[in-house]
Design an enzyme around this catalytic site. Structure first.
Site, PDB file in Angstrom:
ATOM      1  N   ALA A  26      14.336  64.822  68.740  1.00 28.77           N
ATOM      2  CA  ALA A  26      14.405  65.678  67.549  1.00 28.77           C
ATOM      3  C   ALA A  26      13.968  67.106  67.844  1.00 28.77           C
ATOM      4  CB  ALA A  26      13.535  65.075  66.455  1.00 28.77           C
ATOM      5  N   CYS A  27      14.671  67.791  68.706  1.00 32.17           N
ATOM      6  CA  CYS A  27      14.293  69.146  69.109  1.00 32.17           C
ATOM      7  C   CYS A  27      14.682  70.185  68.058  1.00 32.17           C
ATOM      8  CB  CYS A  27      14.949  69.505  70.439  1.00 32.17           C
ATOM      9  SG  CYS A  27      14.661  68.283  71.734  1.00 32.17           S
ATOM     10  N   THR A  28      13.890  71.251  67.981  1.00 29.97           N
ATOM     11  CA  THR A  28      14.159  72.352  67.056  1.00 29.97           C
ATOM     12  C   THR A  28      14.065  73.672  67.811  1.00 29.97           C
ATOM     13  OG1 THR A  28      13.185  71.099  65.216  1.00 29.97           O
ATOM     14  CG2 THR A  28      13.436  73.482  64.917  1.00 29.97           C
ATOM     15  N   ARG A 259      15.279  69.891  59.353  1.00 32.08           N
ATOM     16  CA  ARG A 259      14.634  70.837  60.261  1.00 32.08           C
ATOM     17  C   ARG A 259      15.465  72.113  60.413  1.00 32.08           C
ATOM     18  NH1 ARG A 259      14.989  68.950  64.964  1.00 32.08           N
ATOM     19  NH2 ARG A 259      15.814  66.848  64.630  1.00 32.08           N
TER      20      ARG A 259
END
Length: 360
Positions: A26-28, A259
């Protein structure tokens, strides 16, 4: 829009890949600009286990050899035009996030359920890249986003690479965020074997669905604003109990769509920092709000495969400095690429003790 109605409804409800046993990283990623002209691109990196990551400096002329289907190094062979600093994983040349001496930065982000690659013929395998080679190829060959877009649009071959055992035998499902020192940003996606490249005026990227879906989804939040709202009731004014009600309704969960919206809201409303150093601090302050503690997101099908934030990094594209901290060491560390730009060796910096440099 490339998503079907079912997937669109699922993501609108914040449900990711229904009926799938896969834990989804779950990268932002965000981009900030300082008033001194500096461009900062920063991101969190989430995964479900320790990637044994290191900061690596690759010198000019470093020989890269892309992975071919099945895991052999029979793909494209090339030598780097530019020196690179980046963060790798598992001792491989795959660069999860990095920057070159010209101020071009590239980051890998998961795109499960959508990324799918090309059936490259045996005769063309030697001219192809795997999904995990794309960032190194871009960083070692190009200086600007426009150059990258021209190369991508002219056609590159992304083969099926190494099957990912935790992903049902599917190769690493990735898309890519590209930034340059002028502040331009690009998203690259390979969907159904076809490449797409989108200029990204927001500088924000998360995960599935595809980038065009996220842009369309922002239309639901057009009334959000950083200033407070109040309501007139005759001669009286009704105000909120505290500041921030202009952003009521901004989703606070950890799904990619939420996000993305939250990252856009933060980055588009803040006051620009005067200098690069202050913008780096600002970037880490924003991304603190996207940290995922271990155990907050659980994989019911695979207990123990729980996504959490491994590290947060920021690239100063003006001064060519990589900043980072990790889940185990919250001290902010910095590697200045220009100090090593003329090295002829590969340098490794352990992420939790970056003062120790190992040459190869």
């Amino acid at each position: 829009m490339k998503t079907g109605l079912f997937k669109t409804l699922c993501y609108s409800l914040g449900i990711s890949l229904l009926a799938s046993p896969i834990t989804v990283p779950a990268c932002t990623g965000i981009q900030l600009r300082a008033r001194d002209g500096a461009v900062i691109c920063a991101r969190t990196l989430e995964f479900y286990n320790d990637l044994q990551a290191q900061v690596v400096v690759y010198p000019r002329n470093y020989p890269f050899n892309a992975v071919s289907p099945g895991g052999a190094n029979k793909g494209l062979y090339w030598k780097a035009r530019y020196a690179i600093v980046g963060i790798n994983s598992m001792g491989k040349d795959a660069i999860a996030d990095g920057m070159n001496e010209k101020g071009l930065a590239v980051g890998m982000y998961y795109l499960p359920g959508y990324a799918s690659y090309m059936n490259v013929s045996p005769k063309k395998i030697a001219k192809s890249l795997s999904s995990t080679d794309v960032s190194a190829w871009l960083l070692s060959n190009f200086a600007t986003v426009d150059q990258v877009k021209k190369a991508v649009d002219s056609g590159i071959l992304i083969n099926k690479g190494i099957p990912l055992y935790v992903n049902g035998g599917i190769p690493f499902p990735l898309h890519y965020s590209v930034h340059d020192a002028e502040g331009k940003s690009l998203v690259i996606e390979c969907v159904n074997g076809k490449l797409y490249s989108y200029y990204n005026p927001l500088g924000v990227l998360t995960n599935s669905p595809t980038f065009d879906w996220h842009l369309a989804n922002l239309q639901q939040y057009l009334n959000s604003r950083p200033s407070d709202n109040c309501v007139k009731m005759g001669e009286d004014t009704i105000r909120s109990f505290g500041p921030g009600n202009g952003l009521v309704g901004i989703p606070g969960d950890f799904t990619p769509s939420s996000r993305f919206v939250r990252a856009v809201a933060y980055t588009q409303s803040l006051d620009p920092s005067p200098t690069a150093d202050e913008a780096v601090t600002q970037a880490f302050q924003i991304l603190n709000a996207f940290d995922i503690p271990k155990g907050v997101i659980k994989d019911r099908a695979h207990p123990g495969n729980n996504v959490y934030t491994l590290w947060t990094s920021a690239n100063d594209l003006k001064n060519k400095r990589l900043y980072f901290h990790t889940v185990n060491n919250r001290t902010l560390h910095m590697i200045d690429l220009m100090k090593y730009v003329n090295t002829d060796k590969v340098l490794f910096f352990p992420m939790d003790d970056p003062m120790e440099v190992v040459q190869n």
